[in-house]
Scaffold this active site. Structure first.
Site, short mmCIF file in Angstrom:
data_model
loop_
_atom_site.label_atom_id
_atom_site.label_comp_id
_atom_site.label_asym_id
_atom_site.label_seq_id
_atom_site.Cartn_x
_atom_site.Cartn_y
_atom_site.Cartn_z
N GLU A 91 -61.99 -1.75 -16.69
CA GLU A 91 -63.01 -2.78 -16.44
C GLU A 91 -63.85 -2.46 -15.22
O GLU A 91 -63.36 -1.89 -14.26
CB GLU A 91 -62.33 -4.11 -16.12
CG GLU A 91 -61.49 -4.69 -17.19
CD GLU A 91 -60.65 -5.84 -16.66
OE1 GLU A 91 -59.84 -6.35 -17.44
OE2 GLU A 91 -60.79 -6.22 -15.49
N CYS A 104 -67.41 -4.03 -8.82
CA CYS A 104 -65.99 -3.77 -8.56
C CYS A 104 -65.55 -2.73 -9.60
O CYS A 104 -65.56 -3.00 -10.80
CB CYS A 104 -65.22 -5.08 -8.72
SG CYS A 104 -63.46 -4.89 -8.51
N CYS A 111 -51.88 1.43 -13.63
CA CYS A 111 -51.54 1.70 -12.23
C CYS A 111 -50.04 1.95 -12.11
O CYS A 111 -49.26 1.34 -12.83
CB CYS A 111 -51.95 0.51 -11.36
SG CYS A 111 -51.71 0.80 -9.60
N CYS A 115 -47.30 -3.76 -8.60
CA CYS A 115 -47.32 -5.06 -7.91
C CYS A 115 -47.08 -6.15 -8.96
O CYS A 115 -47.75 -6.17 -10.00
CB CYS A 115 -48.66 -5.30 -7.23
SG CYS A 115 -49.10 -3.99 -6.08
N CYS A 118 -49.84 -8.52 -10.65
CA CYS A 118 -51.07 -7.86 -11.12
C CYS A 118 -50.93 -7.43 -12.58
O CYS A 118 -49.98 -6.74 -12.95
CB CYS A 118 -51.32 -6.65 -10.22
SG CYS A 118 -52.60 -5.56 -10.83
N GLY A 156 -56.25 0.09 -10.91
CA GLY A 156 -55.72 1.31 -10.31
C GLY A 156 -55.73 1.28 -8.80
O GLY A 156 -56.36 0.43 -8.17
N GLU A 157 -54.97 2.20 -8.22
CA GLU A 157 -54.93 2.37 -6.77
C GLU A 157 -55.80 3.58 -6.43
O GLU A 157 -55.46 4.72 -6.76
CB GLU A 157 -53.46 2.60 -6.34
CG GLU A 157 -53.25 3.19 -4.97
CD GLU A 157 -53.94 2.43 -3.83
OE1 GLU A 157 -53.65 1.25 -3.64
OE2 GLU A 157 -54.78 3.05 -3.15
N CYS A 329 -57.70 -9.01 -12.05
CA CYS A 329 -57.77 -7.58 -12.33
C CYS A 329 -56.91 -7.18 -13.53
O CYS A 329 -55.75 -7.50 -13.61
CB CYS A 329 -57.29 -6.86 -11.07
SG CYS A 329 -56.93 -5.15 -11.28
#
Ligand code: SF4
Length: 339
Positions: A91, A104, A111, A115, A118, A156-157, A329
């Site tokens: 996204e 964004c 990911c 977390c 999330c 994602g990180e 997210c």
């Protein structure tokens, strides 16, 4: 598979042109079309001859691709869904706000960081986006020409895919690329310590850190990263850099009722960040399925904010955007993968 031209810097585009038997300046023309003019098709590149295009197309594709889905919120926020690889989707969210249009962007399909609050973390990791996939989110949305800012805060990180992210930032900020000032870009991380150091050494963009709880044992309950890279080390590293000038650091603090929103947490946060030139953004938690926590009540968020402000820490409550289009997210992409 053909290589993508999108995501190459000027030198690489010039080399690509030469590899096709063309003059290096054709590389500059392609950079101008892709990055300055945001052309998403060969037909717009009118100063490149038919013959040159045919030669380029033998070896390369542009690498642009239109969104495969979108949703518009009543508050003006737009979500775009892009294909990533054969089966995944990511996204990008466009957030208009007064004179700004902030995108964004996602950096990974899924990911690894897990977390618990999330939706993206729940999907697991399905791959890194390449530089073209990242930049495509900028060039292939209808509002491409009017974008003013970007936050690497989507799926994602970003520091877990730093190679592609740093190259994308390089193209966004170079004069032959988008020509943006680094001040228009913020990278958000949960604190991947060794790569964070690299980012702070190499880049001049802003930094946002997902903090969410100042107590190590409590943070670990929802953020497994705390085990590998404790928050105290992350803040310790940040303290070694200067954030009093152009570059800013902020801490993201999602408010969960009864988990991280009382005076004890506010006071620990004040101690942790004491003397650091920074801002704390309080974020309303968008509830997700099968997760027991709820967002803190408004009055609790106000108290928390005031306590920080009264102790000299700039703290704001971030406006909630796009709730009616599954703004948390990973929600839209998560829905797509279940179809
Ligand atoms: Fe990954 Fe960020 Fe979600 Fe954590 S919050 S799982 S780092 S996308």
């Amino acid at each position: 598979m053909k290589q993508k031209l999108l995501g190459k810097n000027l030198q690489e585009l010039s080399e690509a042109a030469v590899a096709c038997g063309l003059k290096p300046f054709v590389g500059r023309q392609i950079a101008d079309w892709l990055y300055a003019k945001r052309a998403t098709g060969w037909d717009r590149m009118v100063n490149i001859s038919k013959d040159s295009k045919a030669r380029l197309q033998e070896m390369y594709e542009l690498g642009t691709s239109a969104p495969i889905g979108s949703a518009l919120s009543s508050d003006g926020t737009s979500k775009y869904l892009f294909k990533a690889g054969e089966t995944n989707a990511v996204e990008a969210v466009l957030i208009p706000d007064e004179d700004r249009k902030t995108l964004c962007v996602s950096s990974q399909a899924g990911c690894k960081m897990g977390c618990k609050f999330c939706m993206t973390g729940r999907q697991g990791w399905h791959g890194n986006l390449d530089v073209a996939d990242i930049l495509n989110q900028f060039v292939s949305i209808p509002e491409s020409d009017s974008l003013t800012n970007a936050v690497f805060m989507g799926m994602g990180e970003p520091l877990d895919n730093y190679g592609a992210v740093s190259k994308a930032i390089g193209i966004l900020t170079s004069p032959e690329g988008f020509g943006w000032s680094p001040k228009r870009i913020t990278l958000s991380t949960i604190g991947v310590l060794p790569v964070l150091k690299k980012y702070l050494d190499e880049q001049r963009c802003h930094l946002a850190v997902s903090l969410h709880n100042p107590f190590p044992e409590e943070r670990l309950e929802l953020m497994p990263v705390q085990k590998a890279w404790p928050l105290s080390d992350v803040v310790g590293l940040i303290r070694q850099y200067d954030f009093s000038g152009q570059r800013r650091v902020s801490f993201e603090y999602t408010m969960f009722a009864g988990w991280n929103d009382d005076k004890r947490h506010a006071d620990a946060l004040i101690r942790l960040l004491e003397g650091l030139e920074c801002r704390v953004n309080l974020i309303r938690f968008h509830e997700i399925p099968d997760f027991p926590y709820r967002c803190s009540p408004d009055v609790r968020m106000e108290e928390f904010k005031n306590r920080l402000n009264n102790h000299g820490i700039v703290c704001t409550i971030r406006a909630s955007r796009g709730e009616d289009i599954l703004a948390a997210c990973g929600m839209l992409a998560g829905q797509h993968s279940q179809q």
